[in-house]
Every structure is written in structure tokens, then in C-alpha cells.
Design an enzyme around this catalytic site. Structure first.
Site, PDB file in Angstrom:
ATOM      1  CG  ASP A  29      -4.149   0.962   4.778  1.00 24.96           C
ATOM      2  OD1 ASP A  29      -3.948   0.229   3.796  1.00 24.96           O
ATOM      3  OD2 ASP A  29      -4.511   2.166   4.677  1.00 24.96           O
ATOM      4  CB  ILE A  30      -1.630   5.579   5.852  1.00 24.92           C
ATOM      5  CG1 ILE A  30      -1.225   6.883   6.497  1.00 24.92           C
ATOM      6  CG2 ILE A  30      -2.302   5.795   4.509  1.00 24.92           C
ATOM      7  CD1 ILE A  30      -0.154   7.636   5.746  1.00 24.92           C
ATOM      8  CG  ASN A  85      -7.809  -4.146  -4.142  1.00 24.39           C
ATOM      9  OD1 ASN A  85      -8.779  -4.894  -4.155  1.00 24.39           O
ATOM     10  ND2 ASN A  85      -7.659  -3.195  -3.221  1.00 24.39           N
ATOM     11  CD  GLN A  92      -1.887  -3.340  -7.691  1.00 22.61           C
ATOM     12  OE1 GLN A  92      -2.334  -4.057  -8.578  1.00 22.61           O
ATOM     13  NE2 GLN A  92      -0.657  -3.469  -7.209  1.00 22.61           N
ATOM     14  CB  SER A  93      -4.085   3.131  -5.182  1.00 21.51           C
ATOM     15  OG  SER A  93      -3.909   2.712  -3.842  1.00 21.51           O
ATOM     16  CG  HIS A  98      -0.742  -3.926  -1.388  1.00 25.49           C
ATOM     17  ND1 HIS A  98      -0.324  -3.374  -2.574  1.00 25.49           N
ATOM     18  CD2 HIS A  98      -2.023  -3.523  -1.214  1.00 25.49           C
ATOM     19  CE1 HIS A  98      -1.304  -2.661  -3.096  1.00 25.49           C
ATOM     20  NE2 HIS A  98      -2.348  -2.736  -2.291  1.00 25.49           N
ATOM     21  CG  LEU A  99      -1.552 -10.877   0.551  1.00 26.51           C
ATOM     22  CD1 LEU A  99      -0.323 -10.600  -0.321  1.00 26.51           C
ATOM     23  CD2 LEU A  99      -1.355 -12.158   1.334  1.00 26.51           C
ATOM     24  CG  HIS A 100      -5.773  -4.554   1.363  1.00 28.30           C
ATOM     25  ND1 HIS A 100      -5.916  -3.218   1.680  1.00 28.30           N
ATOM     26  CD2 HIS A 100      -5.431  -4.586   0.055  1.00 28.30           C
ATOM     27  CE1 HIS A 100      -5.685  -2.480   0.600  1.00 28.30           C
ATOM     28  NE2 HIS A 100      -5.389  -3.298  -0.404  1.00 28.30           N
TER      29      HIS A 100
HETATM   30  P1  5GP Z   1      -4.548  -0.679  -2.909  1.00 22.64           P
HETATM   31  O1  5GP Z   1      -5.591   0.377  -3.164  1.00 22.64           O
HETATM   32  O2  5GP Z   1      -3.361  -0.477  -3.818  1.00 22.64           O
HETATM   33  O3  5GP Z   1      -5.047  -2.088  -2.903  1.00 22.64           O
HETATM   34  O4  5GP Z   1      -4.057  -0.448  -1.430  1.00 22.64           O
HETATM   35  C1  5GP Z   1      -3.063   0.463  -1.083  1.00 22.64           C
HETATM   36  C2  5GP Z   1      -3.180   0.687   0.390  1.00 22.64           C
HETATM   37  O5  5GP Z   1      -2.000   1.313   0.842  1.00 22.64           O
HETATM   38  C3  5GP Z   1      -4.348   1.583   0.791  1.00 22.64           C
HETATM   39  O6  5GP Z   1      -5.168   0.904   1.714  1.00 22.64           O
HETATM   40  C4  5GP Z   1      -3.676   2.811   1.377  1.00 22.64           C
HETATM   41  O7  5GP Z   1      -4.387   3.363   2.450  1.00 22.64           O
HETATM   42  C5  5GP Z   1      -2.323   2.262   1.811  1.00 22.64           C
HETATM   43  N1  5GP Z   1      -1.265   3.238   1.797  1.00 22.64           N
HETATM   44  C6  5GP Z   1      -0.958   4.084   0.771  1.00 22.64           C
HETATM   45  N2  5GP Z   1       0.112   4.844   1.087  1.00 22.64           N
HETATM   46  C7  5GP Z   1       0.476   4.477   2.342  1.00 22.64           C
HETATM   47  C8  5GP Z   1       1.516   4.914   3.212  1.00 22.64           C
HETATM   48  O8  5GP Z   1       2.314   5.791   2.901  1.00 22.64           O
HETATM   49  N3  5GP Z   1       1.597   4.316   4.425  1.00 22.64           N
HETATM   50  C9  5GP Z   1       0.727   3.320   4.796  1.00 22.64           C
HETATM   51  N4  5GP Z   1       0.908   2.799   6.021  1.00 22.64           N
HETATM   52  N5  5GP Z   1      -0.263   2.887   4.009  1.00 22.64           N
HETATM   53  C10 5GP Z   1      -0.394   3.459   2.788  1.00 22.64           C
END
Ligand code: 5GP
Length: 112
Positions: A29-30, A85, A92-93, A98-100
Site C-alpha cells: 500500500d502506498i 471496504n 472504499q476509495s 481489494h483485500l487489505h
Molecule cells: P480503500 O480505501 O478503497 O479500501 O483502499 C484503497 C487503498 O489503496 C488505500 O489503502 C490506499 O492507500 C491504496 N492506494 C491508493 N492508490 C494507490 C496507489 O497508487 N498505489 C498503491 N500502492 N496503493 C494505493
């Protein structure tokens, strides 16, 4: 609808990939929320978990098995948390399923 995760699958933007097979890919994760924070995603574009269809059953099962395999590979197989999420109101963003995989610190329960 392609997202930034499709660009990672296609190597159009860089990511630290820790696992890949025919069906899925996992990368760091970034913006990590734990010492180990990996995103595990299907290569198929499924926006949210709830968008999965009966024909995705094997793929979804594959992701669960891959999560355990990746956790073991990263040395955290005995203590990790999986988070999905589903939907913006749940946090969810990125609308590519995706699975964290989170590990390396204590996690509270119930989750925040
Ligand atoms: P969500 O909020 O949708 O459950 O999780 C999205 C995840 O993707 C976040 O933890 C965010 O840091 C990660 N993420 C978003 N953009 C990027 C990216 O360009 N590269 C990586 N490696 N992770 C990303």
C-alpha cells in the site's frame, strides 16, 4: 471502469509487487496503516465485493487462499487482518475489489 489498480496490473504506474499469479496481484500500500500493509486484488475488474457474481466464486476463493499464502510469505502468517471496504460509506476509495492484508501491530476489536 478501470481504476489506478488496473494501471498497476498493467505496469503503467509503479508498485512494489509482492505476489502475482494468473488471477491476482498483490502490492504494498502506498499509505500503509500497519508495518505490513498489502493490497491483494483480482486482475478481473470487480468494482466492489457486492458486485461479485456466482461465476466469480472460484476467483473469490482463490483470493482468500492467496491472502494466506502471501501472509506466510511475508512472515506474518500467524497474525494478520484482512479488510474489505465495500462502498464509499464503508471507506472504499478505489473501486476495484481489494483485500487489505494488515499485520505487524496490535489491532483493536471492534474495528473502528
Ligand atoms: P480503500 O480505501 O478503497 O479500501 O483502499 C484503497 C487503498 O489503496 C488505500 O489503502 C490506499 O492507500 C491504496 N492506494 C491508493 N492508490 C494507490 C496507489 O497508487 N498505489 C498503491 N500502492 N496503493 C494505493
Amino acid at each position: 471502469m478501470p481504476t489506478i489498480f488496473t494501471k498497476i496490473i498493467n505496469r503503467e504506474i509503479p508498485a512494489t509487487i509482492v505476489y502475482e499469479d494468473d488471477l491476482c496481484i498483490a502490492f504494498r500500500d502506498i499509505n500503509p496503516q500497519a508495518p505490513t500493509h498489502v493490497q491483494l486484488i483480482p486482475k478481473k475488474e470487480i468494482p466492489r465485493l457486492v458486485d461479485g457474481q456466482p461465476e466469480d466464486a472460484a476467483l473469490l476463493g482463490h483470493l482468500m487462499l492467496a491472502a494466506g499464502k502471501i501472509a506466510r510469505q511475508l512472515g506474518v502468517g500467524d497474525a494478520f487482518r484482512l479488510v474489505v471496504n465495500n462502498g464509499a460509506d464503508a471507506g472504499q476509495s478505489v473501486f476495484h475489489l481489494h483485500l487489505h492484508i494488515l499485520a505487524g501491530r496490535p489491532f483493536g476489536w471492534p474495528p473502528g
